[in-house]
Design a protein around this motif. Sequence first.
Motif, PDB file in Angstrom:
ATOM      1  N   SER A  76       7.311  10.845   4.732  1.00 22.40           N
ATOM      2  CA  SER A  76       6.982  10.753   3.228  1.00 22.40           C
ATOM      3  C   SER A  76       6.959   9.477   2.854  1.00 22.40           C
ATOM      4  CB  SER A  76       8.074  11.307   2.307  1.00 22.40           C
ATOM      5  OG  SER A  76       9.502  10.850   2.544  1.00 22.40           O
ATOM      6  N   ALA A  77       5.725   9.025   2.034  1.00 20.91           N
ATOM      7  CA  ALA A  77       5.613   7.538   1.896  1.00 20.91           C
ATOM      8  C   ALA A  77       5.009   7.660   0.433  1.00 20.91           C
ATOM      9  CB  ALA A  77       4.374   6.930   2.715  1.00 20.91           C
ATOM     10  N   ASN A  78       5.954   7.100  -0.483  1.00 21.22           N
ATOM     11  CA  ASN A  78       5.890   7.365  -1.714  1.00 21.22           C
ATOM     12  C   ASN A  78       6.052   6.044  -2.613  1.00 21.22           C
ATOM     13  OD1 ASN A  78       6.280  10.257  -1.849  1.00 21.22           O
ATOM     14  ND2 ASN A  78       8.594   9.782  -1.454  1.00 21.22           N
ATOM     15  N   ASN A  79       4.831   5.950  -3.509  1.00 19.85           N
ATOM     16  CA  ASN A  79       4.861   4.848  -4.468  1.00 19.85           C
ATOM     17  C   ASN A  79       4.651   3.659  -3.395  1.00 19.85           C
ATOM     18  OD1 ASN A  79       4.417   3.679  -6.694  1.00 19.85           O
ATOM     19  ND2 ASN A  79       6.685   3.319  -7.021  1.00 19.85           N
ATOM     20  N   ILE A  80       3.811   3.434  -2.342  1.00 23.26           N
ATOM     21  CA  ILE A  80       3.432   2.393  -1.657  1.00 23.26           C
ATOM     22  C   ILE A  80       2.138   1.704  -1.780  1.00 23.26           C
ATOM     23  CG2 ILE A  80       5.354   2.937  -0.066  1.00 23.26           C
ATOM     24  CD1 ILE A  80       3.127   3.969   1.938  1.00 23.26           C
ATOM     25  N   VAL A 138      10.963  13.608  14.291  1.00 20.86           N
ATOM     26  CA  VAL A 138      11.422  12.382  13.862  1.00 20.86           C
ATOM     27  C   VAL A 138      11.051  12.063  12.362  1.00 20.86           C
ATOM     28  CG1 VAL A 138      11.122   9.856  14.183  1.00 20.86           C
ATOM     29  CG2 VAL A 138      10.998  11.248  16.079  1.00 20.86           C
ATOM     30  N   PRO A 139      11.961  12.280  11.418  1.00 21.77           N
ATOM     31  CA  PRO A 139      11.758  12.055  10.094  1.00 21.77           C
ATOM     32  C   PRO A 139      11.533  10.442   9.692  1.00 21.77           C
ATOM     33  CG  PRO A 139      14.025  12.487  10.494  1.00 21.77           C
ATOM     34  CD  PRO A 139      13.461  12.501  11.517  1.00 21.77           C
ATOM     35  N   ILE A 140      10.475  10.321   8.955  1.00 20.88           N
ATOM     36  CA  ILE A 140      10.043   8.855   8.670  1.00 20.88           C
ATOM     37  C   ILE A 140       9.920   8.864   7.200  1.00 20.88           C
ATOM     38  CG2 ILE A 140       8.676   6.821   8.716  1.00 20.88           C
ATOM     39  CD1 ILE A 140       7.654   8.086  11.692  1.00 20.88           C
ATOM     40  N   ASP A 141      10.683   7.810   6.428  1.00 21.38           N
ATOM     41  CA  ASP A 141      10.474   7.604   5.185  1.00 21.38           C
ATOM     42  C   ASP A 141      10.065   6.289   4.765  1.00 21.38           C
ATOM     43  OD1 ASP A 141      11.218   7.741   2.092  1.00 21.38           O
ATOM     44  OD2 ASP A 141      12.992   6.606   2.798  1.00 21.38           O
ATOM     45  N   ILE A 142       9.022   5.883   3.916  1.00 22.93           N
ATOM     46  CA  ILE A 142       8.826   4.615   3.396  1.00 22.93           C
ATOM     47  C   ILE A 142       8.477   4.620   2.082  1.00 22.93           C
ATOM     48  CG2 ILE A 142       7.221   2.702   3.635  1.00 22.93           C
ATOM     49  CD1 ILE A 142       6.244   3.605   6.364  1.00 22.93           C
ATOM     50  N   HIS A 143       9.510   4.031   1.238  1.00 22.64           N
ATOM     51  CA  HIS A 143       8.976   4.018  -0.183  1.00 22.64           C
ATOM     52  C   HIS A 143       9.225   2.580  -0.754  1.00 22.64           C
ATOM     53  CE1 HIS A 143      13.628   4.682   0.166  1.00 22.64           C
ATOM     54  NE2 HIS A 143      13.877   3.937  -0.800  1.00 22.64           N
ATOM     55  N   LYS A 144       9.029   2.328  -1.966  1.00 26.02           N
ATOM     56  CA  LYS A 144       9.014   1.042  -2.825  1.00 26.02           C
ATOM     57  C   LYS A 144      10.550   1.232  -3.697  1.00 26.02           C
ATOM     58  CE  LYS A 144       5.517  -0.678  -5.021  1.00 26.02           C
ATOM     59  NZ  LYS A 144       4.487  -0.669  -5.965  1.00 26.02           N
TER      60      LYS A 144
END
Length: 287
Positions: free
Chosen positions: A64-68, A164-170
């Motif tokens: 999930s990559a939120n608000n980036i 592999v769960p990956i998370d990127i967020h601001k």
Amino acid sequence: MEENKLTPREELKTYFETGKHPTQGQFSELIDSLRHKNDVLTKRELVAFVNRMAYIDNAFVYYSANNIGDLEVQVVITSQDEEDQVIIIRDSTKVGTIRQFLLGSAPYTIAIEKTTGGGDLKGTEYYSFGYQLGNNYYVRRLFGNNLPAIPDGFDFGELKNYNVPIDIHKEDIQQKINVVNTNITFINKTEIPIQYRAYSQYWGDKYKTEDSVTEHYDIWDFLYLYYNADLQEINQSIQCNVYDVDDDRLLTTGILNAGQSQESWWGGQVEKVRNVRIECSYSINEK
């Protein structure tokens, strides 16, 4: 051929047996049995395809990559029997979590190939990047703004699970943060393989056996220490003492119990130290 009725594969083969001359209609049946790269799946076909995917047992990455904004992170996965697979992680706010299955077979090597974009951060905003390699094994980093980017070639570490769960967020930290370094020297005086890892707020490292240097953050200037070891076959516990190298002061002690195996033996906490030495040896109270 009736509309929407496909000719069986074995029958199609008979049209092209040696000495036969396929008719125009038979060629048409062959072409209609193939899928052209420009064909668009119907909703019914898509649902059937997704349902079949539920039975796939390949390893997968889901992120999930939120608000980036325009930030893009390219992740490359290498397996032992397939070409490298590149997954581009970009803003998925509108679609939620995205899953991508991995080609090939384990063991997999996962690394950051490159990072692009991502220049719209405000004064105290940072990108938070994290992933999980095992049931109790998280790694996280902050980057962007005044913090350095995650370097190209950053190795995720050994894949423990089949996903592999990956998370990127601001995230707005509400104040500027800076990197601080603690030098860690690791000495294992036993015959048992032991790994250690350091973890802090918004920062975590991989398990390793070699000396290392942390890059945690000044407003959370502490480190939790964990050990990974299998002591199932021995009857003597192991004691891991942590010292402040600058004054040789004992800071904390972790006990790895004989007859047990864990990925996350608790090793204690240290605060605001720049040089640490970890010494693991058999407990002197046991034989």
